[in-house]
Design a protein around this motif. Sequence first.
Motif, PDB file in Angstrom:
ATOM      1  N   VAL A 105       0.647  -1.330   0.025  1.00  0.00           N
ATOM      2  CA  VAL A 105      -0.158   0.106  -0.122  1.00  0.00           C
ATOM      3  C   VAL A 105       0.813   1.477  -0.119  1.00  0.00           C
ATOM      4  CG1 VAL A 105      -1.928  -1.301   1.096  1.00  0.00           C
ATOM      5  CG2 VAL A 105      -0.150   0.143   2.767  1.00  0.00           C
ATOM      6  N   GLY A 106       2.180   1.086   0.248  1.00  0.00           N
ATOM      7  CA  GLY A 106       3.103   2.387   0.232  1.00  0.00           C
ATOM      8  C   GLY A 106       3.379   2.730   1.699  1.00  0.00           C
ATOM      9  N   GLY A 107       4.352   3.586   1.927  1.00  0.00           N
ATOM     10  CA  GLY A 107       4.612   3.895   3.479  1.00  0.00           C
ATOM     11  C   GLY A 107       3.395   4.564   4.098  1.00  0.00           C
ATOM     12  N   ILE A 108       3.029   4.288   5.272  1.00  0.00           N
ATOM     13  CA  ILE A 108       2.103   4.887   6.083  1.00  0.00           C
ATOM     14  C   ILE A 108       2.556   5.873   6.811  1.00  0.00           C
ATOM     15  CG2 ILE A 108      -0.029   4.293   7.466  1.00  0.00           C
ATOM     16  CD1 ILE A 108      -0.286   1.584   6.378  1.00  0.00           C
ATOM     17  N   SER A 109       2.284   7.058   6.798  1.00  0.00           N
ATOM     18  CA  SER A 109       2.710   7.993   7.622  1.00  0.00           C
ATOM     19  C   SER A 109       1.606   8.907   8.292  1.00  0.00           C
ATOM     20  CB  SER A 109       3.522   9.153   6.919  1.00  0.00           C
ATOM     21  OG  SER A 109       3.956  10.177   7.627  1.00  0.00           O
ATOM     22  N   ARG A 110       1.594   9.136   9.509  1.00  0.00           N
ATOM     23  CA  ARG A 110       0.645  10.025  10.201  1.00  0.00           C
ATOM     24  C   ARG A 110       0.528  11.680   9.392  1.00  0.00           C
ATOM     25  NH1 ARG A 110       3.649  11.610  16.029  1.00  0.00           N
ATOM     26  NH2 ARG A 110       5.945  11.062  15.075  1.00  0.00           N
ATOM     27  N   PHE A 111       1.756  11.775   8.592  1.00  0.00           N
ATOM     28  CA  PHE A 111       1.604  13.287   8.193  1.00  0.00           C
ATOM     29  C   PHE A 111       1.062  13.407   6.660  1.00  0.00           C
ATOM     30  CE2 PHE A 111       5.101  13.330  11.076  1.00  0.00           C
ATOM     31  CZ  PHE A 111       4.585  14.027  12.021  1.00  0.00           C
ATOM     32  N   ASP A 112       0.800  12.204   6.348  1.00  0.00           N
ATOM     33  CA  ASP A 112       0.056  12.247   4.949  1.00  0.00           C
ATOM     34  C   ASP A 112      -1.066  13.189   4.823  1.00  0.00           C
ATOM     35  OD1 ASP A 112      -0.835  11.491   2.310  1.00  0.00           O
ATOM     36  OD2 ASP A 112      -1.792   9.531   2.952  1.00  0.00           O
ATOM     37  N   GLY A 113      -0.951  13.983   3.908  1.00  0.00           N
ATOM     38  CA  GLY A 113      -2.098  14.924   3.686  1.00  0.00           C
ATOM     39  C   GLY A 113      -1.547  16.300   4.254  1.00  0.00           C
ATOM     40  N   ARG A 114      -0.284  16.440   5.165  1.00  0.00           N
ATOM     41  CA  ARG A 114      -0.050  17.887   5.528  1.00  0.00           C
ATOM     42  C   ARG A 114       0.796  18.406   4.317  1.00  0.00           C
ATOM     43  NH1 ARG A 114       1.371  17.969  11.928  1.00  0.00           N
ATOM     44  NH2 ARG A 114       0.058  16.293  12.617  1.00  0.00           N
ATOM     45  N   THR A 115       0.937  19.755   4.483  1.00  0.00           N
ATOM     46  CA  THR A 115       1.514  20.504   3.411  1.00  0.00           C
ATOM     47  C   THR A 115       2.823  21.073   4.082  1.00  0.00           C
ATOM     48  OG1 THR A 115      -0.736  21.471   2.505  1.00  0.00           O
ATOM     49  CG2 THR A 115       1.237  22.477   1.969  1.00  0.00           C
ATOM     50  N   ARG A 116       3.827  20.983   3.206  1.00  0.00           N
ATOM     51  CA  ARG A 116       5.210  21.431   3.649  1.00  0.00           C
ATOM     52  C   ARG A 116       5.150  22.838   3.368  1.00  0.00           C
ATOM     53  NH1 ARG A 116      10.629  19.033   4.198  1.00  0.00           N
ATOM     54  NH2 ARG A 116      11.843  20.807   4.600  1.00  0.00           N
ATOM     55  N   ASP A 117       5.145  23.761   4.432  1.00  0.00           N
ATOM     56  CA  ASP A 117       5.144  25.325   4.360  1.00  0.00           C
ATOM     57  C   ASP A 117       6.423  25.877   5.061  1.00  0.00           C
ATOM     58  OD1 ASP A 117       4.381  24.605   6.842  1.00  0.00           O
ATOM     59  OD2 ASP A 117       2.428  25.343   6.854  1.00  0.00           O
ATOM     60  N   ILE A 118       7.263  25.172   5.607  1.00  0.00           N
ATOM     61  CA  ILE A 118       8.297  25.605   6.136  1.00  0.00           C
ATOM     62  C   ILE A 118       9.763  25.313   5.249  1.00  0.00           C
ATOM     63  CG2 ILE A 118       9.989  25.897   8.044  1.00  0.00           C
ATOM     64  CD1 ILE A 118       7.491  24.966   9.742  1.00  0.00           C
ATOM     65  N   GLU A 119      10.674  26.221   4.917  1.00  0.00           N
ATOM     66  CA  GLU A 119      11.764  25.883   4.200  1.00  0.00           C
ATOM     67  C   GLU A 119      12.938  25.379   5.194  1.00  0.00           C
ATOM     68  OE1 GLU A 119      12.715  25.899   0.917  1.00  0.00           O
ATOM     69  OE2 GLU A 119      10.304  26.107   0.678  1.00  0.00           O
TER      70      GLU A 119
END
Length: 326
Positions: free
Chosen positions: A167-181
Amino acid sequence: MGLTGWYLHHHGAGHVTRFHAVRPHLPGEVVVFSSLPRPGTLPPATTWVSLTPDNDRPPGDRDPAGADPTVGGLLHWAPLGHAGHARRLAAIASAIADRHFDRFVVDVSVEVAIFVRLLGVPTVVVTQPGDRSDTPHRLAYASASRVLAPWPAGAHHGPATPGLVEVGGISRFDGRTRDIEPDPGTVLVLGGGVTENDLAAAAAATPGTRWQRAGGTASTWIADPWEALQRAEVIVAAAGQNSVADLAAAGARAVIVPQPRPFGEQVATGRILTDRRLAVVEPAWPGAAVWPSVLDRARGLRTDWSQWGVTGAARRAADTIAQVGA
């Protein structure tokens, strides 16, 4: 959707973290069985059955490690004359006798997988990386309706497994947006497995860098490290399934140091990361003098973490589970 049982192994936090990632996508009621401490809050329509620890030994009980726990190599843990082990399985059997379970997720235990199937409930067995070709694992997988693999398609470990769904790597952060450089010069070390002296030596050998630790001890624990994952220029982590999936979700430049685990679990994951050029993989914690070049190699990575399949993995896992017994 009906009723889903879910067994959570008690070693580490990875199994319960994976459960919390998948549960929002799984309709219906879920009953969790585990000897992990019950979380302070549970998702809606979720109950928790606390199991006796499998190493619990009342006074007078024999040492389970010396009580033929593997049944001559047929199983992993079924010690003779062990009351705690009997109570664990009895609690599961009692629940199944009282209610109709449509399916049962086992993450992970060969004995629970076989036991639940013997009680007439179809199982979804969560597999792990490494060489799982031993007799107990093959028996558990053969008895399952589905074998759920939390890694990307094509990264299968070992011989073909009927019913395997990658199924792919399961992350609790799936769906979050990267907004910090990333902040140049920052190094984030995830989890334990490294001493404070090792960290201090690495920091001293890399002037101009700022090293931070997240997890491993109560004082360095970060409940939600998403911001820290984004801000770090380089992340140093072990090769656990959840850690790697979280790095993929964050699009991180990473140094991976696989930890010794049964069945070569993390070494196998490190090998795949190397083959796909997703991280700098070191066989052991590098010596202080080596760290400057290791960090330079990590900074130079241009990784395509999309190949780890994190986006939608938790939902795909839930869909795989829901199909069983439907």
